[in-house]
Design a protein around this motif. Structure first.
Motif, PDB file in Angstrom:
ATOM      1  N   TYR A 141     -46.865 -54.118  26.225  1.00 31.03           N
ATOM      2  CA  TYR A 141     -46.486 -55.533  26.267  1.00 31.03           C
ATOM      3  C   TYR A 141     -45.358 -55.753  27.267  1.00 31.03           C
ATOM      4  O   TYR A 141     -45.415 -56.660  28.103  1.00 31.03           O
ATOM      5  N   VAL A 142     -44.317 -54.917  27.180  1.00 29.47           N
ATOM      6  CA  VAL A 142     -43.167 -55.082  28.072  1.00 29.47           C
ATOM      7  C   VAL A 142     -43.560 -54.819  29.521  1.00 29.47           C
ATOM      8  O   VAL A 142     -43.182 -55.568  30.432  1.00 29.47           O
ATOM      9  N   SER A 143     -44.324 -53.736  29.763  1.00 29.55           N
ATOM     10  CA  SER A 143     -44.720 -53.410  31.135  1.00 29.55           C
ATOM     11  C   SER A 143     -45.600 -54.505  31.729  1.00 29.55           C
ATOM     12  O   SER A 143     -45.478 -54.832  32.915  1.00 29.55           O
ATOM     13  N   ALA A 144     -46.499 -55.097  30.918  1.00 30.78           N
ATOM     14  CA  ALA A 144     -47.332 -56.198  31.407  1.00 30.78           C
ATOM     15  C   ALA A 144     -46.484 -57.421  31.754  1.00 30.78           C
ATOM     16  O   ALA A 144     -46.726 -58.094  32.759  1.00 30.78           O
ATOM     17  N   LYS A 145     -45.471 -57.685  30.924  1.00 31.62           N
ATOM     18  CA  LYS A 145     -44.588 -58.820  31.165  1.00 31.62           C
ATOM     19  C   LYS A 145     -43.787 -58.621  32.447  1.00 31.62           C
ATOM     20  O   LYS A 145     -43.685 -59.528  33.288  1.00 31.62           O
ATOM     21  N   VAL A 146     -43.219 -57.431  32.615  1.00 30.34           N
ATOM     22  CA  VAL A 146     -42.427 -57.134  33.816  1.00 30.34           C
ATOM     23  C   VAL A 146     -43.305 -57.181  35.059  1.00 30.34           C
ATOM     24  O   VAL A 146     -42.914 -57.738  36.103  1.00 30.34           O
ATOM     25  N   TYR A 147     -44.507 -56.603  34.969  1.00 26.64           N
ATOM     26  CA  TYR A 147     -45.414 -56.592  36.109  1.00 26.64           C
ATOM     27  C   TYR A 147     -45.812 -58.017  36.499  1.00 26.64           C
ATOM     28  O   TYR A 147     -45.840 -58.371  37.681  1.00 26.64           O
ATOM     29  N   HIS A 148     -46.086 -58.855  35.510  1.00 25.12           N
ATOM     30  CA  HIS A 148     -46.464 -60.243  35.770  1.00 25.12           C
ATOM     31  C   HIS A 148     -45.349 -60.985  36.491  1.00 25.12           C
ATOM     32  O   HIS A 148     -45.577 -61.703  37.479  1.00 25.12           O
ATOM     33  N   ARG A 149     -44.125 -60.811  36.029  1.00 24.65           N
ATOM     34  CA  ARG A 149     -42.994 -61.496  36.664  1.00 24.65           C
ATOM     35  C   ARG A 149     -42.774 -61.012  38.091  1.00 24.65           C
ATOM     36  O   ARG A 149     -42.483 -61.801  38.992  1.00 24.65           O
ATOM     37  N   ARG A 150     -42.914 -59.709  38.301  1.00 25.42           N
ATOM     38  CA  ARG A 150     -42.703 -59.172  39.647  1.00 25.42           C
ATOM     39  C   ARG A 150     -43.743 -59.689  40.630  1.00 25.42           C
ATOM     40  O   ARG A 150     -43.409 -60.096  41.749  1.00 25.42           O
ATOM     41  N   VAL A 151     -45.017 -59.692  40.211  1.00 30.30           N
ATOM     42  CA  VAL A 151     -46.079 -60.171  41.092  1.00 30.30           C
ATOM     43  C   VAL A 151     -45.903 -61.649  41.409  1.00 30.30           C
ATOM     44  O   VAL A 151     -46.056 -62.082  42.560  1.00 30.30           O
ATOM     45  N   GLN A 152     -45.566 -62.443  40.389  1.00 34.59           N
ATOM     46  CA  GLN A 152     -45.367 -63.870  40.626  1.00 34.59           C
ATOM     47  C   GLN A 152     -44.213 -64.116  41.584  1.00 34.59           C
ATOM     48  O   GLN A 152     -44.281 -64.989  42.460  1.00 34.59           O
ATOM     49  N   ALA A 153     -43.125 -63.342  41.433  1.00 31.29           N
ATOM     50  CA  ALA A 153     -41.978 -63.496  42.327  1.00 31.29           C
ATOM     51  C   ALA A 153     -42.344 -63.130  43.758  1.00 31.29           C
ATOM     52  O   ALA A 153     -41.952 -63.825  44.715  1.00 31.29           O
ATOM     53  N   GLU A 154     -43.106 -62.051  43.936  1.00 35.75           N
ATOM     54  CA  GLU A 154     -43.517 -61.643  45.276  1.00 35.75           C
ATOM     55  C   GLU A 154     -44.434 -62.670  45.911  1.00 35.75           C
ATOM     56  O   GLU A 154     -44.334 -62.947  47.112  1.00 35.75           O
ATOM     57  N   ARG A 155     -45.315 -63.259  45.124  1.00 33.43           N
ATOM     58  CA  ARG A 155     -46.232 -64.277  45.667  1.00 33.43           C
ATOM     59  C   ARG A 155     -45.480 -65.540  46.064  1.00 33.43           C
ATOM     60  O   ARG A 155     -45.765 -66.146  47.102  1.00 33.43           O
ATOM     61  N   ARG A 156     -44.500 -65.934  45.240  1.00 32.11           N
ATOM     62  CA  ARG A 156     -43.701 -67.112  45.596  1.00 32.11           C
ATOM     63  C   ARG A 156     -42.901 -66.854  46.867  1.00 32.11           C
ATOM     64  O   ARG A 156     -42.805 -67.729  47.740  1.00 32.11           O
ATOM     65  N   LYS A 157     -42.346 -65.645  46.981  1.00 28.35           N
ATOM     66  CA  LYS A 157     -41.571 -65.314  48.176  1.00 28.35           C
ATOM     67  C   LYS A 157     -42.448 -65.320  49.416  1.00 28.35           C
ATOM     68  O   LYS A 157     -42.067 -65.847  50.471  1.00 28.35           O
ATOM     69  N   ALA A 158     -43.654 -64.730  49.307  1.00 28.21           N
ATOM     70  CA  ALA A 158     -44.578 -64.712  50.444  1.00 28.21           C
ATOM     71  C   ALA A 158     -45.001 -66.125  50.831  1.00 28.21           C
ATOM     72  O   ALA A 158     -45.107 -66.463  52.015  1.00 28.21           O
ATOM     73  N   TRP A 159     -45.236 -66.975  49.831  1.00 31.99           N
ATOM     74  CA  TRP A 159     -45.643 -68.359  50.099  1.00 31.99           C
ATOM     75  C   TRP A 159     -44.515 -69.137  50.783  1.00 31.99           C
ATOM     76  O   TRP A 159     -44.751 -69.871  51.743  1.00 31.99           O
ATOM     77  N   ASN A 160     -43.270 -68.958  50.306  1.00 30.51           N
ATOM     78  CA  ASN A 160     -42.137 -69.647  50.898  1.00 30.51           C
ATOM     79  C   ASN A 160     -41.928 -69.209  52.343  1.00 30.51           C
ATOM     80  O   ASN A 160     -41.624 -70.015  53.224  1.00 30.51           O
ATOM     81  N   ASN A 161     -42.083 -67.906  52.608  1.00 26.39           N
ATOM     82  CA  ASN A 161     -41.937 -67.418  53.983  1.00 26.39           C
ATOM     83  C   ASN A 161     -43.005 -67.984  54.887  1.00 26.39           C
ATOM     84  O   ASN A 161     -42.776 -68.283  56.063  1.00 26.39           O
TER      85      ASN A 161
END
Length: 331
Positions: A308-328
């Motif tokens: 549960y924790v690893s899925a939550k952390v992985y989800h947040r990391r991927v979403q953050a990377e996608r937002r950063k890539a989109w903003n760039n």
């Protein structure tokens, strides 16, 4: 001076540009996939061919634990495909080179041979001018197919039934290629191939233990998943790791029944020492069974919490990377 030139010389393809024997051989078509998944990203080979080839050919996960590979397999050639069939093994295709020639129960994982590895010009343009690790890994991967496809029956299985070889590859071409390859690559001392190919088939269950407990790669993720977990279902996990408890429970049950019968006899029913021993064994059995059940429940809880924790952390990391890539991209 000659030694320096030899040390710095660019490696050459492990076969001749024009094969010295065999019939007229038609060239194979070299086609790369449009995209491949590398981690969480899609990579196009045409954008970075070297990175694509390193991901395709260098068995990184096995290199990390090379010192322990003797525990997972013997330093001998892999069996040819007809022997794999004779042993009742099913060939399962994998595109991960670290999983190539790894077996589990009645399955063996094999990575298909891409046509570019049989193309001399591609070797000169990409594999001979890259890193030494890439060149040796490509040579080792070819060597593994020399092991697997040694007879025409192996060739027919590999090309027509298992889809491991290019469809337009002919048996005559393969014979000529294998003959030329084994003249250029020392198949006895194996100094020209990646060290992973000092070993043939590797056992998955032992690789999982190495990845879980070796200090070389120890981590929370490896502790739970190992090298390649055969199943993420809890039932499979408990069956593999707690199956021995059924035998222990059966032992305790039979032993306690035997003690009960013995206590009912005249010879042992009045024996104080036997009474004390029976009492101690009964208490030990109750404690052992209770502790085993608690351990299973605790293991299930820790696993559920970890996933549960690893899925939550992985989800947040991927979403953050996608937002950063989109903003760039927008900026």
């Amino acid at each position: 001076m000659g030694g320096l030139e030899e040390a710095t010389a660019m490696p050459s393809p492990p076969f001749s540009q024009h094969l010295s024997s065999g019939p007229e051989l038609k060239p194979l078509r070299v086609i790369h996939p449009a995209t491949v998944a590398v981690g969480d990203e899609l990579v196009r080979p045409i954008d970075d061919m070297n990175a694509y080839l390193e991901g395709e050919l260098i068995p990184t996960k096995l290199d990390r634990v090379y010192r322990h590979l003797h525990y997972a397999g013997a330093p001998r050639f892999a069996r040819p495909l007809h022997r794999q069939k004779l042993m009742g093994r099913d060939v399962v295709i994998t595109e991960n080179v670290s999983e190539h020639l790894i077996w589990h129960r009645a399955k063996i994982f094999i990575k298909p041979l891409s046509s570019y590895l049989l193309d001399y010009k591609f070797w000169v343009d990409h594999l001979c001018c890259g890193s030494e690790a890439l060149h040796k890994s490509a040579c080792g991967f070819l060597l593994s197919y020399i092991w697997l496809v040694s007879r025409e029956s192996d060739f027919q299985l590999a090309r027509d039934e298992m889809c491991l070889l290019p469809k337009d590859l002919e048996w005559e071409y393969w014979v000529a290629f294998a003959e030329d390859f084994t003249r250029k690559v020392d198949t006895k001392h194996l100094g020209q191939v990646a060290r992973r190919y000092q070993y043939g088939e590797l056992r998955l269950s032992r690789l999982n233990r190495i990845y879980r407990y070796s200090p070389l790669v120890f981590s929370g993720r490896n502790l739970f998943r190992g090298f390649l977990s055969p199943s993420i279902w809890y039932a499979e996990l408990f069956r593999q790791n707690f199956g021995w408890l059924l035998g222990a429970f059966a032992f305790f049950s039979v032993s306690l029944s035997g003690l009960q019968v013995a206590l009912a006899t005249e010879q042992l029913g009045s024996n104080a020492d036997f009474h004390r021993a029976s009492y101690g064994f009964a208490v030990f059995s109750l404690v052992a069974v209770t502790a085993s059940i608690v351990a299973m429940i605790l293991t299930w809880f820790i696993l559920a919490l970890y996933f549960y924790v690893s899925a939550k952390v992985y989800h947040r990391r991927v979403q953050a990377e996608r937002r950063k890539a989109w903003n760039n991209e927008v900026l």
